[in-house]
Design a protein around this motif. Structure first.
Motif: not given
Length: 515
Positions: A480-493
């Motif tokens: 869950n943490k891995l996924y939420s971190d990915f989505v957050s970074e995806w939006e930032k990038q």
């Protein structure tokens, strides 16, 4: 891997009547009616330059290929082909363009076109098309031209391929390759649902000391498994009138949980995260793995001989996209340009480049160079194209060199290539004999290549997703943490900006899309 029923009928009738063949009537195939007449032959004394073309890596020498010689005979142009390397092709392409390479034509993937159009490397084609591009202008759809138009100027020629979901025969081409000897030994059926797929892998693991499933993680999201969750290879899905990125769908979260489970339970090859194509194939053909992902019917000539070295009676079966909760597979049918041709700003012969590309798009020349001569290279039986061997093999690579034609025109002809061996033809027919158009969902978003945000962010975001899907397998961090971190970074990038731009583009173009 993108024909109207009327076109299928009329093109078949037209070819049967011989109207599309060189030397016959100048009538054009349906889908190109009213097109410009074939260009008059150039004066004998006109000096035509040798054109330089840069294209993707091939396993053969294009400058010695019979298809290239045939195109030279039909167009009068001699072409010198240069290949990008197999590895790091995009980096090499950018270096070639930045260093002023004097190529007259470049053949590009969607991502490569986006990059070059975005950094100003390509020549605007409007004047050249108006003067010497009549056949090309008739061939390309409005959506196709929009995909290459920036600030009112066209910078590329889209090659719009694929079939039509109203006539879906031929669209199914593979999924997960399975050894038939393993199926027979264990009394297993080819799975059709997610639960039966999971049980299939479990039974192989319990009964045999081999990997139930091999492949390579660098391929990214898998459409066979994703289909069970109602998502396909499209990056965007309509929800309440808005396009939502695949990576933010609840179904995507379910997908990553499932593949994480498979890997943790040893149902996927432990080397999956680091496998390359060749060693994954070697594991499958040698009997160290029961199935391989992804695999297609056209892999049969490559894989079957090696497979039979470990078992002379082995065949290849295919697990096609799995059914979801509604009992049907979900398969993306991309509406897109499958590649682009463009003229770099540094080209020495831009006018001749356009003349050459337009000649290849002339309907009779296209058929003659793509398929060859009817009765010599190919035949038509029950409305389907079949190769005549060995003559057809002379033009086995012609798809890499022929011109742009209207969307869907090529697809029926391409199926001759699907029937080049008995095993290929049988496999292709088997998987397409049961398909229904309700399984296929059109995706037009690859036509958005002219958007600055697509050109700026798409490549990096696609790579970010592939890297994330490897982490899903190997990271010990909470999923869950891995996924939420990915989505957050995806939006930032760039994901957030790209989502906004894609939705603005979708609102503007949706009326031109057929669903």
């Amino acid at each position: 891997m993108r024909m109207r029923k009327a076109w299928v009928n009329s093109i078949t009738a037209g070819v049967l009547a011989g109207t599309m063949l060189v030397g016959c009537s100048s009538q054009q195939p349906a889908g190109q009616t009213g097109g410009t007449a074939a260009p008059a032959p150039a004066p004998a004394d006109e000096k035509k330059p040798v054109l330089k073309v840069l294209m993707s890596y091939q396993t053969f020498d294009p400058n010695k290929d019979p298809a290239v010689q045939r195109i030279k005979e039909k167009t009068g142009y001699e072409v010198e082909y240069h290949l990008l390397p197999k590895d790091n092709a995009d980096q090499k392409l950018m270096l070639e363009m930045a260093s002023g390479g004097d190529y007259d034509i470049v053949r590009l993937s969607i991502q490569q076109y986006s990059q070059l159009a975005g950094n100003g490397s390509l020549l605007a084609l409007d004047e050249l098309l108006a003067k010497d591009g009549g056949h090309i202008q008739k061939a390309i759809s409005d959506m196709g031209w929009k995909s290459v138009t920036t600030n009112g100027k066209k910078y590329g020629i889209p090659f719009e391929g694929g079939g039509d979901i109203d006539n879906p025969y031929g669209l199914m081409q593979g999924g997960i390759g399975v050894r038939s000897d393993v199926l027979s030994e264990l009394g297993l059926q080819v799975p059709k649902t997610l639960d039966s797929f999971y049980d299939f892998l479990k039974k192989i693991k319990e009964a045999k000391n081999i990997a139930p499933l091999t492949g390579r993680a660098e391929d990214g999201f898998n459409f066979v498994i994703g289909s069970a969750f109602g998502i396909g290879t499209a990056n965007w899905y309509e929800r309440n009138g808005q396009l939502v990125p695949r990576v933010k769908l609840p179904e995507y979260k379910e997908y990553i949980e499932f593949i994480n489970k498979l890997y943790k339970e040893g149902l996927i090859d432990k080397d999956f995260p680091v496998n390359k194509s060749e060693n994954a194939k070697q594991k499958f053909t040698s009997g160290k793995a029961a199935s391989i992902i992804p695999s297609y019917f056209y892999d049969i000539p490559d894989l079957l001989p090696a497979l039979r070295q470990s078992n002379a009676k082995a065949e290849m079966e295919f697990i096609t996209p799995l059914a979801g909760k509604n009992g049907m597979p979900f398969i993306t049918q991309r509406k897109e340009a499958q590649l682009y041709e463009a003229i770099p700003k540094t080209a020495k012969n831009p006018q001749h480049a356009m003349k050459f590309m337009n000649l290849r798009a002339e309907p009779e020349i296209f058929v003659s160079t793509y398929l060859g001569d009817k009765g010599v290279h190919y035949e038509i039986k029950d409305g389907k194209y079949f190769p005549i061997l060995p003559a057809f093999d002379e033009l086995k690579n012609s798809k890499q060199f022929t011109g742009a034609v209207s969307a869907g025109t090529e697809f029926q002809m391409w199926q001759a290539r699907a029937r080049k061996t008995v095993e290929m033809a049988a496999s292709y027919e088997k998987m397409n004999s049961v398909i229904k158009k309700e399984w296929f969902h059109p995706d037009y978003t690859n036509y958005s290549t002219s958007l600055p945000e697509v050109q700026k962010y798409r490549l990096a975001l696609d790579k970010m997703e592939k890297d994330f899907l490897v982490k899903v397998l190997v990271e010990e961090k909470d999923l869950n943490k891995l996924y939420s971190d990915f989505v957050s970074e995806w939006e930032k990038q760039g994901g957030a900006g790209l989502t906004k731009a894609i939705n603005e583009w979708y609102a503007e173009n949706k009326s031109a899309m057929k669903f």
